[in-house]
Design an enzyme around this catalytic site. Structure first.
Site, PDB file in Angstrom:
ATOM      1  N   LYS A 219       0.966  -0.957  -0.128  1.00  0.00           N
ATOM      2  CA  LYS A 219       0.615   0.027  -0.258  1.00  0.00           C
ATOM      3  C   LYS A 219       0.788   1.181  -0.100  1.00  0.00           C
ATOM      4  O   LYS A 219       0.874   2.679  -0.058  1.00  0.00           O
ATOM      5  CB  LYS A 219      -1.093   0.205   1.223  1.00  0.00           C
ATOM      6  CG  LYS A 219      -1.565  -1.588   1.360  1.00  0.00           C
ATOM      7  CD  LYS A 219      -2.488  -1.256   3.002  1.00  0.00           C
ATOM      8  CE  LYS A 219      -2.584  -1.978   3.518  1.00  0.00           C
ATOM      9  NZ  LYS A 219      -3.228  -2.130   4.844  1.00  0.00           N
ATOM     10  N   GLY A 220       2.293   0.825   0.000  1.00  0.00           N
ATOM     11  CA  GLY A 220       2.901   1.840   0.651  1.00  0.00           C
ATOM     12  C   GLY A 220       3.046   3.141  -0.294  1.00  0.00           C
ATOM     13  O   GLY A 220       3.279   4.511  -0.532  1.00  0.00           O
TER      14      GLY A 220
ATOM     15  N   ASP B 183       4.497   3.745   5.460  1.00  0.00           N
ATOM     16  CA  ASP B 183       4.195   3.539   6.930  1.00  0.00           C
ATOM     17  C   ASP B 183       5.123   2.552   8.176  1.00  0.00           C
ATOM     18  O   ASP B 183       6.021   2.604   7.828  1.00  0.00           O
ATOM     19  CB  ASP B 183       2.801   2.103   7.107  1.00  0.00           C
ATOM     20  CG  ASP B 183       3.738   0.739   7.194  1.00  0.00           C
ATOM     21  OD1 ASP B 183       3.888   0.576   6.244  1.00  0.00           O
ATOM     22  OD2 ASP B 183       2.964  -0.470   7.549  1.00  0.00           O
TER      23      ASP B 183
ATOM     24  N   ASP C   9      15.416  -0.536  -1.415  1.00  0.00           N
ATOM     25  CA  ASP C   9      16.262  -0.200  -0.002  1.00  0.00           C
ATOM     26  C   ASP C   9      17.059  -0.933  -1.021  1.00  0.00           C
ATOM     27  O   ASP C   9      18.012  -1.010  -1.132  1.00  0.00           O
ATOM     28  CB  ASP C   9      15.400  -0.933   1.162  1.00  0.00           C
ATOM     29  CG  ASP C   9      16.332  -0.646   1.839  1.00  0.00           C
ATOM     30  OD1 ASP C   9      17.430  -0.489   2.341  1.00  0.00           O
ATOM     31  OD2 ASP C   9      15.640  -0.889   3.083  1.00  0.00           O
TER      32      ASP C   9
ATOM     33  N   LYS D  40      16.940   3.949  -1.545  1.00  0.00           N
ATOM     34  CA  LYS D  40      17.946   3.905  -0.465  1.00  0.00           C
ATOM     35  C   LYS D  40      19.275   3.244  -1.369  1.00  0.00           C
ATOM     36  O   LYS D  40      18.985   2.479  -0.801  1.00  0.00           O
ATOM     37  CB  LYS D  40      17.468   4.016   0.717  1.00  0.00           C
ATOM     38  CG  LYS D  40      17.205   4.520   1.740  1.00  0.00           C
ATOM     39  CD  LYS D  40      16.313   3.747   2.976  1.00  0.00           C
ATOM     40  CE  LYS D  40      16.016   2.532   3.295  1.00  0.00           C
ATOM     41  NZ  LYS D  40      15.390   2.574   5.158  1.00  0.00           N
TER      42      LYS D  40
ATOM     43  N   GLU E   8       6.577   2.151  -7.307  1.00  0.00           N
ATOM     44  CA  GLU E   8       7.042   1.880  -5.840  1.00  0.00           C
ATOM     45  C   GLU E   8       7.575   3.288  -5.006  1.00  0.00           C
ATOM     46  O   GLU E   8       7.902   3.761  -5.540  1.00  0.00           O
ATOM     47  CB  GLU E   8       7.870   0.550  -6.304  1.00  0.00           C
ATOM     48  CG  GLU E   8       8.440   0.166  -5.125  1.00  0.00           C
ATOM     49  CD  GLU E   8       8.110  -0.232  -4.348  1.00  0.00           C
ATOM     50  OE1 GLU E   8       6.690  -0.203  -3.363  1.00  0.00           O
ATOM     51  OE2 GLU E   8       8.093  -1.868  -3.622  1.00  0.00           O
ATOM     52  N   ASP E   9       6.823   2.592  -4.080  1.00  0.00           N
ATOM     53  CA  ASP E   9       7.137   3.787  -3.079  1.00  0.00           C
ATOM     54  C   ASP E   9       9.261   3.800  -3.154  1.00  0.00           C
ATOM     55  O   ASP E   9       8.994   5.391  -3.170  1.00  0.00           O
ATOM     56  CB  ASP E   9       6.432   3.628  -1.429  1.00  0.00           C
ATOM     57  CG  ASP E   9       6.805   2.116  -0.358  1.00  0.00           C
ATOM     58  OD1 ASP E   9       7.405   1.468  -1.600  1.00  0.00           O
ATOM     59  OD2 ASP E   9       6.566   1.977  -0.053  1.00  0.00           O
TER      60      ASP E   9
ATOM     61  N   PHE F 229      15.030   4.702   8.569  1.00  0.00           N
ATOM     62  CA  PHE F 229      14.030   4.262   7.936  1.00  0.00           C
ATOM     63  C   PHE F 229      12.512   6.045   8.130  1.00  0.00           C
ATOM     64  O   PHE F 229      12.109   6.091   8.864  1.00  0.00           O
ATOM     65  CB  PHE F 229      13.444   3.180   9.605  1.00  0.00           C
ATOM     66  CG  PHE F 229      11.778   2.782   8.910  1.00  0.00           C
ATOM     67  CD1 PHE F 229      11.538   1.965   7.878  1.00  0.00           C
ATOM     68  CD2 PHE F 229      10.745   3.490   9.350  1.00  0.00           C
ATOM     69  CE1 PHE F 229      10.866   1.263   7.969  1.00  0.00           C
ATOM     70  CE2 PHE F 229       9.721   2.053   9.188  1.00  0.00           C
ATOM     71  CZ  PHE F 229       9.653   1.232   8.118  1.00  0.00           C
ATOM     72  N   VAL F 230      11.872   5.732   6.586  1.00  0.00           N
ATOM     73  CA  VAL F 230      11.119   6.811   6.748  1.00  0.00           C
ATOM     74  C   VAL F 230       9.887   6.173   7.008  1.00  0.00           C
ATOM     75  O   VAL F 230       9.218   5.407   7.123  1.00  0.00           O
ATOM     76  CB  VAL F 230      11.578   7.729   5.652  1.00  0.00           C
ATOM     77  CG1 VAL F 230      12.845   8.216   6.010  1.00  0.00           C
ATOM     78  CG2 VAL F 230      11.472   6.890   4.063  1.00  0.00           C
TER      79      VAL F 230
ATOM     80  N   ARG G  46       1.165   6.469   7.189  1.00  0.00           N
ATOM     81  CA  ARG G  46       0.558   6.700   5.921  1.00  0.00           C
ATOM     82  C   ARG G  46      -0.037   7.836   5.602  1.00  0.00           C
ATOM     83  O   ARG G  46       0.828   8.596   4.456  1.00  0.00           O
ATOM     84  CB  ARG G  46      -0.277   5.510   5.936  1.00  0.00           C
ATOM     85  CG  ARG G  46       0.008   3.980   5.984  1.00  0.00           C
ATOM     86  CD  ARG G  46      -0.813   3.326   4.678  1.00  0.00           C
ATOM     87  NE  ARG G  46      -0.239   2.347   5.157  1.00  0.00           N
ATOM     88  CZ  ARG G  46       1.101   1.564   4.082  1.00  0.00           C
ATOM     89  NH1 ARG G  46       1.799   1.491   3.899  1.00  0.00           N
ATOM     90  NH2 ARG G  46       0.871   0.402   4.934  1.00  0.00           N
TER      91      ARG G  46
END
Ligand code: 5GP
Ligand code: MG
Length: 205
Positions: free
Chosen positions: A67-68, A184, A128, A156, A124-125, A177-178, A190
């Site tokens: 859901k990001g 979320d 990493d 990242k 995509e959000d 971590f964001v 969110r």
């Protein structure tokens, strides 16, 4: 095609310098990207994507990685103007459960039949390590699309283990971590307007 905006060496904004919802002010170390900067960059990416597909397309299938990426997906498609029809689909992909450590990527296509023959744009959000996106791309390739491109808001690169070739990238961010703008921690944050670094005490460092 523009380079992503690299904010790795930038100082964070203090939560009180920006409109941060009261319940979240104490939970974040600071803001990496104010909402306005995200929106302007997303608009620029939308223009680049429109230009990329300007010469012709078999039909674009925009795939939201739930859901990001939901806010990024919505804002991007809102700004995207191409002469080609766009269908929308979604994938559920998760590596992170309730904590922030990685695991195997689990992927579920909500409309797998919509991919064959299309120009697929994966939205995509964040990338990493790269496992999630790699797993998504492998599964899409097996479904015989006409082409596949990736639009990722946040990169990242610090812990990357797979080679990911995302044509459209918004920002390069530090290895923190964001949360916020759709991202979320345990289904919270969110709705935070900005992209912020979560205080490590929240996830028990
Ligand atoms: P990767 O497989 O590239 O290591 O992980 C990518 C996925 O992990 C992203 O789609 C996202 O769901 C999650 N993720 C990675 N870094 C972060 C982060 O800093 N914040 C949040 N909220 N999720 C992250
Ligand atoms: Mg994601």
């Amino acid at each position: 095609m523009s380079e992503p905006i690299d904010v790795r060496d930038r100082d964070l904004y203090a939560p009180e310098q920006l409109p941060v919802a009261a319940p979240y002010r104490a939970d974040i170390e600071g803001v990496v990207l104010p909402r306005g900067e995200i929106e302007d960059r997303v608009a620029a990416l939308a223009d680049e994507i429109a230009t990329h597909y300007a010469d012709g397309s078999a039909g674009i299938h925009a795939l939201c990685v739930l859901k990001g990426a939901m806010r990024f997906f919505t804002d991007l498609l809102d700004r995207l103007e191409t002469p080609h029809p766009i269908s929308e689909g979604a994938i559920r992909a998760s590596r992170y459960g309730m904590d922030t450590s990685g695991g195997e990527a689990e992927i579920e296509f909500l409309q797998p039949e919509a991919i064959a023959g299309k120009d697929v744009l994966v939205i995509e959000d964040i990338v990493d390590e790269g496992h999630t996106l790699q797993a998504i791309l492998d599964e899409i390739q097996a479904m015989r699309p006409n082409s596949v491109e990736v639009a990722v808001l946040l990169d990242k690169p610090a812990r990357r283990v797979t080679e990911i070739d995302a044509r459209f990238r918004g920002f390069v961010i530090p290895d923190e971590f964001v949360v916020g703008y759709g991202l979320d921690y345990a289904e919270q944050y969110r709705d935070l307007r900005h992209l912020a670094v979560l205080d490590p005490s929240i996830y028990g460092d």
